[in-house]
Design a protein around this motif. Structure first.
Motif, PDB file in Angstrom:
ATOM      1  N   MET B   1       5.772   8.915 -14.253  1.00 16.43           N
ATOM      2  CA  MET B   1       7.068   9.593 -14.291  1.00 16.43           C
ATOM      3  C   MET B   1       8.212   8.609 -14.068  1.00 16.43           C
ATOM      4  O   MET B   1       9.205   8.609 -14.760  1.00 16.43           O
ATOM      5  CB  MET B   1       7.122  10.683 -13.225  1.00 16.43           C
ATOM      6  N   ASN B   2       7.996   7.751 -13.059  1.00  9.16           N
ATOM      7  CA  ASN B   2       9.073   6.811 -12.772  1.00  9.16           C
ATOM      8  C   ASN B   2       9.038   5.647 -13.742  1.00  9.16           C
ATOM      9  O   ASN B   2       8.373   4.660 -13.546  1.00  9.16           O
ATOM     10  CB  ASN B   2       8.944   6.316 -11.328  1.00  9.16           C
ATOM     11  N   ASN B   3       9.799   5.817 -14.799  1.00  9.16           N
ATOM     12  CA  ASN B   3       9.891   4.752 -15.779  1.00  9.16           C
ATOM     13  C   ASN B   3      11.156   3.961 -15.479  1.00  9.16           C
ATOM     14  O   ASN B   3      12.260   4.369 -15.770  1.00  9.16           O
ATOM     15  CB  ASN B   3       9.953   5.389 -17.183  1.00  9.16           C
ATOM     16  N   ASN B   4      10.977   2.823 -14.877  1.00  7.22           N
ATOM     17  CA  ASN B   4      12.139   2.070 -14.424  1.00  7.22           C
ATOM     18  C   ASN B   4      13.006   1.555 -15.555  1.00  7.22           C
ATOM     19  O   ASN B   4      14.101   1.081 -15.343  1.00  7.22           O
ATOM     20  CB  ASN B   4      11.688   0.900 -13.544  1.00  7.22           C
ATOM     21  N   LYS B   5      12.509   1.654 -16.746  1.00  5.50           N
ATOM     22  CA  LYS B   5      13.299   1.175 -17.867  1.00  5.50           C
ATOM     23  C   LYS B   5      14.272   2.247 -18.349  1.00  5.50           C
ATOM     24  O   LYS B   5      15.189   1.974 -19.111  1.00  5.50           O
ATOM     25  CB  LYS B   5      12.345   0.773 -19.016  1.00  5.50           C
ATOM     26  N   SER B   6      14.026   3.474 -17.946  1.00  3.33           N
ATOM     27  CA  SER B   6      14.844   4.576 -18.442  1.00  3.33           C
ATOM     28  C   SER B   6      15.729   5.125 -17.328  1.00  3.33           C
ATOM     29  O   SER B   6      15.339   5.130 -16.172  1.00  3.33           O
ATOM     30  CB  SER B   6      13.909   5.673 -18.953  1.00  3.33           C
ATOM     31  N   GLY B   8      19.364   7.894 -16.271  1.00  6.05           N
ATOM     32  CA  GLY B   8      20.349   8.884 -16.678  1.00  6.05           C
ATOM     33  C   GLY B   8      21.737   8.420 -16.263  1.00  6.05           C
ATOM     34  O   GLY B   8      21.878   7.571 -15.380  1.00  6.05           O
ATOM     35  N   ILE B   9      22.742   8.973 -16.917  1.00  4.76           N
ATOM     36  CA  ILE B   9      24.125   8.663 -16.510  1.00  4.76           C
ATOM     37  C   ILE B   9      24.835   9.972 -16.199  1.00  4.76           C
ATOM     38  O   ILE B   9      24.763  10.938 -16.971  1.00  4.76           O
ATOM     39  CB  ILE B   9      24.888   7.909 -17.626  1.00  4.76           C
ATOM     40  N   TYR B  10      25.487  10.016 -15.059  1.00  2.14           N
ATOM     41  CA  TYR B  10      26.323  11.168 -14.723  1.00  2.14           C
ATOM     42  C   TYR B  10      27.774  10.696 -14.660  1.00  2.14           C
ATOM     43  O   TYR B  10      28.078   9.656 -14.057  1.00  2.14           O
ATOM     44  CB  TYR B  10      25.917  11.748 -13.364  1.00  2.14           C
ATOM     45  N   CYS B 250      16.546  21.200 -18.991  1.00  2.00           N
ATOM     46  CA  CYS B 250      17.574  20.164 -18.922  1.00  2.00           C
ATOM     47  C   CYS B 250      16.937  18.885 -18.390  1.00  2.00           C
ATOM     48  O   CYS B 250      16.557  18.801 -17.222  1.00  2.00           O
ATOM     49  CB  CYS B 250      18.727  20.608 -18.023  1.00  2.00           C
ATOM     50  N   ARG B 251      16.836  17.905 -19.243  1.00  2.00           N
ATOM     51  CA  ARG B 251      16.147  16.672 -18.844  1.00  2.00           C
ATOM     52  C   ARG B 251      16.930  15.940 -17.759  1.00  2.00           C
ATOM     53  O   ARG B 251      16.360  15.298 -16.885  1.00  2.00           O
ATOM     54  CB  ARG B 251      15.931  15.768 -20.065  1.00  2.00           C
ATOM     55  N   HIS B 252      18.263  16.024 -17.876  1.00  2.00           N
ATOM     56  CA  HIS B 252      19.077  15.338 -16.871  1.00  2.00           C
ATOM     57  C   HIS B 252      18.843  15.959 -15.487  1.00  2.00           C
ATOM     58  O   HIS B 252      18.612  15.266 -14.507  1.00  2.00           O
ATOM     59  CB  HIS B 252      20.556  15.407 -17.234  1.00  2.00           C
ATOM     60  N   ASN B 253      18.889  17.273 -15.427  1.00  2.00           N
ATOM     61  CA  ASN B 253      18.657  17.980 -14.168  1.00  2.00           C
ATOM     62  C   ASN B 253      17.279  17.635 -13.611  1.00  2.00           C
ATOM     63  O   ASN B 253      17.125  17.348 -12.423  1.00  2.00           O
ATOM     64  CB  ASN B 253      18.787  19.489 -14.439  1.00  2.00           C
ATOM     65  N   LEU B 254      16.273  17.622 -14.479  1.00  2.00           N
ATOM     66  CA  LEU B 254      14.917  17.310 -14.012  1.00  2.00           C
ATOM     67  C   LEU B 254      14.825  15.908 -13.422  1.00  2.00           C
ATOM     68  O   LEU B 254      14.076  15.669 -12.476  1.00  2.00           O
ATOM     69  CB  LEU B 254      13.918  17.443 -15.180  1.00  2.00           C
ATOM     70  N   SER B 255      15.626  14.988 -13.961  1.00  2.00           N
ATOM     71  CA  SER B 255      15.537  13.609 -13.481  1.00  2.00           C
ATOM     72  C   SER B 255      15.899  13.513 -12.000  1.00  2.00           C
ATOM     73  O   SER B 255      15.425  12.638 -11.290  1.00  2.00           O
ATOM     74  CB  SER B 255      16.413  12.678 -14.318  1.00  2.00           C
ATOM     75  N   TYR B 256      16.741  14.448 -11.542  1.00  2.00           N
ATOM     76  CA  TYR B 256      17.071  14.440 -10.108  1.00  2.00           C
ATOM     77  C   TYR B 256      15.859  14.701  -9.237  1.00  2.00           C
ATOM     78  O   TYR B 256      15.780  14.269  -8.100  1.00  2.00           O
ATOM     79  CB  TYR B 256      18.112  15.528  -9.789  1.00  2.00           C
TER      80      TYR B 256
END
Lengths: 603, 382
Positions: B1-6, B8-10, B250-256
């Motif tokens: 899950m933790n892909n350090n290469k990827s 998000g931007i808020y 929402c992929r952004h929300n999930l990233s949190y």
């Protein structure tokens, strides 16, 4: 330095609360020139933070000043301040025993109050000359002539030439000073006789050890004197003697008969200098200890527990230190299933309890859980033995009890005639027995009742004030023990008995109290993930029940734009709150719930 | 899950036409000149934070009300991001908006700038309820905005709704739900009103107006009804307050919730980058003057310890309906989950608040209701 006994005046000021005792003390110190006006803090004598906030004097303190009288001579004044609350009658008595005279301050508008009378009687018991002073004559409502008549009629003291002053503005303070010189007798006593000194207070200093406040009755004490405490048999060599400046200790060469001062002797064990004891010389003891001291008796007991169990040793140290300054505080270790290790502490009254609790929290930084206060009951067991019950949990099985007794007090309530009805009603509600009533000056009455102590320790004073629009004043003294129908009320939370919530109650009010207690606890105990029954029981019989419903919702849906730190902080705060609660079974009980019994009569 | 290469931007846009009565987010009304210098500073911060190693999977323009801005500013912001960051091909790019600040041309512009997900704050379809919480729009305006969004070509739209509002009833809330369901959006965020201190609504309710809020039973019924009606209509719940059609979470929300890096830029924005959490200043003046040097505006830098990471793994992971993976815990921390949380897990399973299914541990629906209480037990002692 040899002092002429004739130039010493040892006196105290007695008054009803708020009649201006501390203000007059300030003025006396100011006018005798010991301090400049600039140095005067407001109310010099009340130097404890707590005292200033509450506006009452808790701890007797003493100060020495020098007054140059109109006869051209200099007089040493030893002014001993006395507490002004009914809880502290014993402190008053200790102070009085060290004095030769007392100034009675009476408010020119309020006149004589219940406490005025109690204090005057106490002073007369100690054979003190009482000098009345009419204070607050600058008030628009002042009626000094009426008050003078009251003093003469009710107390029987000559008052027509009493100084009429305003301690607040400083008006006629000289009259008071001259009256002290003229009317307070000089101390007597033989400087060369064997030492006999009365301990009337003490405090602990981390450098000097115990500092003993005393009045020298006979003999002389100086550094190097080998002394002995007559009750405890403790011995020590005097390191320093001195007198009391305003807020400081001023060493001197010796203290001799008639003087008031302090002694330090590297006394480390606080139990060696019990207040009320007589100090004498080790090698040349006096024949008999000094009379006149009552042994202090605690009237109200409660359990004090550290909120954090690891702080138990800190609480013990703090209590030990406080006891040194406060002979009326008693404590002994006890264990509660709900609260862990703590102390059963004895107090003079509820105010005293609150003050100690606040001092422990403030000055010693302790977070405390306090259990419901109670009085001392005498339990007569079937096997013929009798014991004092201070903790309801220690009540034996009813089958082993023959009968129980509870302490009763004789109370005097002074009130304007229009409130006699409501006040008598209140006393009846509290199981009072009417003893009689005296009318004073037509407008006011002194109502006398016998009341069980456990009916007045919680909120009687508040109830009194609210039913008399603040006009009633109240004083009481312990009368003795009487047989009574008492039961132990137990509280079960989630079916588990919580020992710290048990209390003793008269059988006639048990149902009512049990019901109210459950209602209160229902409000105090937060919802849990499951339903919690709260029950009141006498023996195995449940007499009341409430339920704390299960929590249905505790969800924080917002995500704060990815501000996880904020979200975590909220959770941590919630966890902290939980930590401060007491775990009983699987129920978390907030600390203040243990005091719920105190609020049963509040809506 | 933790892909350090990827990552998000808020982007935080703190401006609103008017702050809503319940809102305690960092937002305020402002003049044109302030907004301009803010956008300028925001661009500087975006440039200064440029990333060459990581690719950007999601961009979220939140607020405040980003849609209050002139579209050309949105263009500026996105253009700067596109220029200085590697945007993944299928990146999710969301803008938050308020009905009343939208129109067809704005929405067409958004679409043209690459925004492919629109979030609209409706909150309620009942006018009186909107008014009570201080919203600036009507339900009609919302419906117009929604139609305009469809017309502009948006096919991934979220609608925010709220329950437990003053004077809200089961029936009126049902109406809001039905209005939203009928539009058939891809995503619905359904929140319960939370009274926050220092908001006008908090003060109002506490001034003896508690009776205006739905009682507990009503509030719970609203909550269950949300779940029931949305599930009937083809939405699935993937997080405590979020429902989506399949594939539209929402992929952004999930990233949190998934230990993914995200870089928050703008006033007061929170970030989680390379194992540390930090936050931008909330002082507008400071932000505007120093944003080109991001080190000068960040506060509360907290590198996460192993303990922090374990706590967050549980607390954030359990927010998702699917829960946390037991084997992943072991993989990340080289420790069996039961050696850290055995007692807590056992306690809540016995109370039917947590459930275990092969490798996953998740909240039961009863557990979701009281999730905060459960989460506090996952905080470890120091």
């Amino acid at each position: 330095m040899s002092l002429d006994q004739n130039k010493i005046r040892n006196f105290c000021i007695i008054a009803h609360i708020d009649h201006g005792k501390s203000t007059l003390a300030d003025r006396i110190i100011e006018k005798t020139g010991l301090l400049t006006s600039r140095e005067m803090q407001a109310q010099v004598l009340d130097n404890m933070e707590l005292e200033r906030e509450r506006g009452i004097t808790i701890k007797a303190q003493t100060v020495r000043t020098v007054y140059k009288a109109k006869d051209g001579e200099e007089y040493i004044f030893n002014l001993i301040d006395t507490p002004g609350h009914v809880d502290f009658n014993y402190e008053v008595s200790r102070s009085l025993a060290a004095c030769d005279g007392a100034i009675l301050v009476v408010d020119a508008a309020q006149g004589i109050e219940a406490q005025t009378l109690a204090n005057v009687y106490l002073a007369l018991d100690h054979d003190l000359d009482v000098i009345p002073v009419i204070n607050k004559i600058d008030l628009p409502s002042a009626d000094p002539d009426r008050v003078v008549n009251e003093i003469e009629d009710v107390i029987g003291l000559e008052a027509h030439d009493a100084p009429r002053i305003s301690a607040k503005t400083g008006l006629n303070i000289e009259d008071v000073l001259e009256a002290i010189v003229e009317k307070v007798p000089a101390p007597k006593g033989d400087k060369t006789a064997p030492l006999s000194a009365l301990i009337f207070d003490s405090l602990y200093d981390s450098y000097k050890g115990v500092i003993v406040f005393c009045r020298i009755m006979d003999g002389t004490v100086k550094p190097g004197t080998a002394i002995k405490m007559m009750a405890t048999d403790a011995t020590a060599n005097v390191v320093e003697v001195g007198y009391f400046g305003a807020g400081q200790f001023i060493p001197c060469e010796e203290l001799s008969a008639g003087m008031v001062g302090y002694i330090t002797a590297s006394i480390k064990n606080v139990k060696d200098t019990s207040v009320g004891d007589t100090i004498t010389e080790l090698n040349r003891p006096c024949k008999n200890p000094l009379p006149g001291y009552k042994k202090v008796n605690s009237m109200v007991y409660c359990g004090l527990y550290p909120a954090d169990g690891a702080k138990y040793p800190d609480l013990r140290d703090a209590l030990e230190k406080l006891q040194l300054n406060d002979a009326s505080l008693t404590y002994e270790p006890e264990t509660s299933i709900a609260l862990g290790f703590g102390f059963r502490c004895g107090f003079l009254g509820l105010l005293h309890l609150e003050i100690i609790q606040e001092r422990l929290e403030r000055e010693y930084n302790l977070d405390l859980v306090t259990t419901a206060p109670g009085v001392i009951y005498k339990v007569h067991k079937s096997d013929g033995t009798v014991f004092d019950l201070t903790n309801p949990s220690n009540l034996p099985d009813p089958s082993e009890i023959e009968y129980m007794e509870e302490p009763v007090v004789s109370a005097e309530i002074m009130v304007t005639t229009e409130f006699i009805g409501p006040i008598m009603e209140l006393c009846q509600e509290r199981r009072g027995v009417y003893l009689g009533m005296d009318y004073i000056e037509g407008q006011r009455a002194l109502i006398k009742y016998e009341l069980p102590l456990n009916e007045i320790i919680y909120d009687f004073f508040d109830a009194l004030k609210s039913r008399s629009r603040g006009y009633a004043s109240f004083d009481y003294e312990l009368k003795g023990y009487e047989k009574s129908e008492l039961v132990k009320l137990d509280i079960l939370i989630n079916k588990e008995e919580v020992d710290a919530l048990s209390f003793i109650v008269h059988s006639a009010t048990a149902y009512e109290r049990g019901r109210k207690m459950c209602e209160k606890l229902k409000d105090e105990i937060p919802r849990h993930l499951f339903e919690i029954p709260i029950q009141a029981a006498i023996g195995s019989k449940i007499i009341a029940r409430e339920t704390v419903k299960a929590m249905r919702k505790d969800v924080l849906a917002k995500c704060y734009g990815g501000d996880i730190t904020r979200k975590k902080k909220l959770l941590e705060k919630q966890k902290e709150g939980k930590k401060r609660m007491r775990q009983v079974g699987n129920v978390e009980i907030p600390q203040k719930a243990f005091m719920a019994v105190l609020k049963l009569d509040q809506e | 899950m933790n892909n350090n290469k990827s990552m998000g931007i808020y982007i935080h846009i703190p401006f609103c036409v008017k702050k809503c009565n319940y809102c305690d987010f960092l937002s305020f009304n402002s003049d044109e000149a302030t907004m301009l210098s803010y956008i300028n500073s925001l661009n500087n911060e975006i440039i200064a934070n440029r990333q060459t190693e990581k690719t950007v999977a999601t961009i979220f323009l939140g607020g405040g009300t980003p849609s209050i801005l002139d579209p050309k500013h949105i263009y500026d912001i996105l253009n700067t991001i596109y220029k200085y960051y590697h945007i993944e091909d299928n990146a999710e790019i969301t803008i938050e908006s308020n009905p009343g600040t939208l129109n067809i041309s704005k929405l067409k512009d958004y679409k043209a700038f690459g925004i492919n997900r629109l979030s609209i704050g409706l909150q309620s379809s009942i006018e009186a309820e909107l008014k009570a919480i201080g919203r600036i729009h009507t339900c009609t305006q919302f419906l117009e905005s929604y139609d305009a969004a469809i017309y502009a070509g948006f096919n991934n739209i979220n609608i925010d709704i709220m329950s437990a509002l003053p004077n809200q009833t089961i029936d009126s809330y049902k109406k809001t739900l039905e209005t939203v369901i009928e539009l058939n959006p891809t995503h619905i965020s359904a929140y319960s009103l939370i009274l926050e201190e220092n908001t006008p609504l908090y003060d109002f309710i506490n001034a003896d107006n508690e009776h205006m809020l739905p009682d507990e039973d009503t509030e719970r019924e609203m909550y269950y009804m949300t779940d029931r009606l949305l599930k009937q209509s083809g939405f699935h719940r993937y997080e405590i307050s979020n429902y989506a059609k399949d594939g539209f979470e929402c992929r952004h929300n999930l990233s949190y919730w998934e230990d993914a890096d995200y870089l928050g830029m703008g006033l007061g924005a929170s970030s989680y980058m390379d194992g540390a959490r930090y936050k931008n200043t909330s002082c507008l003046e400071k932000y505007i003057n120093h944003s080109s040097n991001p080190k000068d505006i960040i506060e509360n830098v907290t590198p996460l310890s192993v303990k922090d990471k374990q706590e967050e793994f549980m607390i954030l992971g359990l927010r998702k309906i699917k829960g946390v993976s037991i084997s992943q815990f072991e993989k990340l921390f080289s420790k069996n989950i039961y050696s850290v949380y055995g007692d807590v897990i056992e306690k809540y399973i016995s109370m039917d608040l947590l459930s275990i299914n092969d490798d996953t541990l998740s909240l039961t629906s009863k557990g979701i209701d009281v999730s905060n209480t459960i989460f506090t037990d996952f905080l470890l002692e120091d």
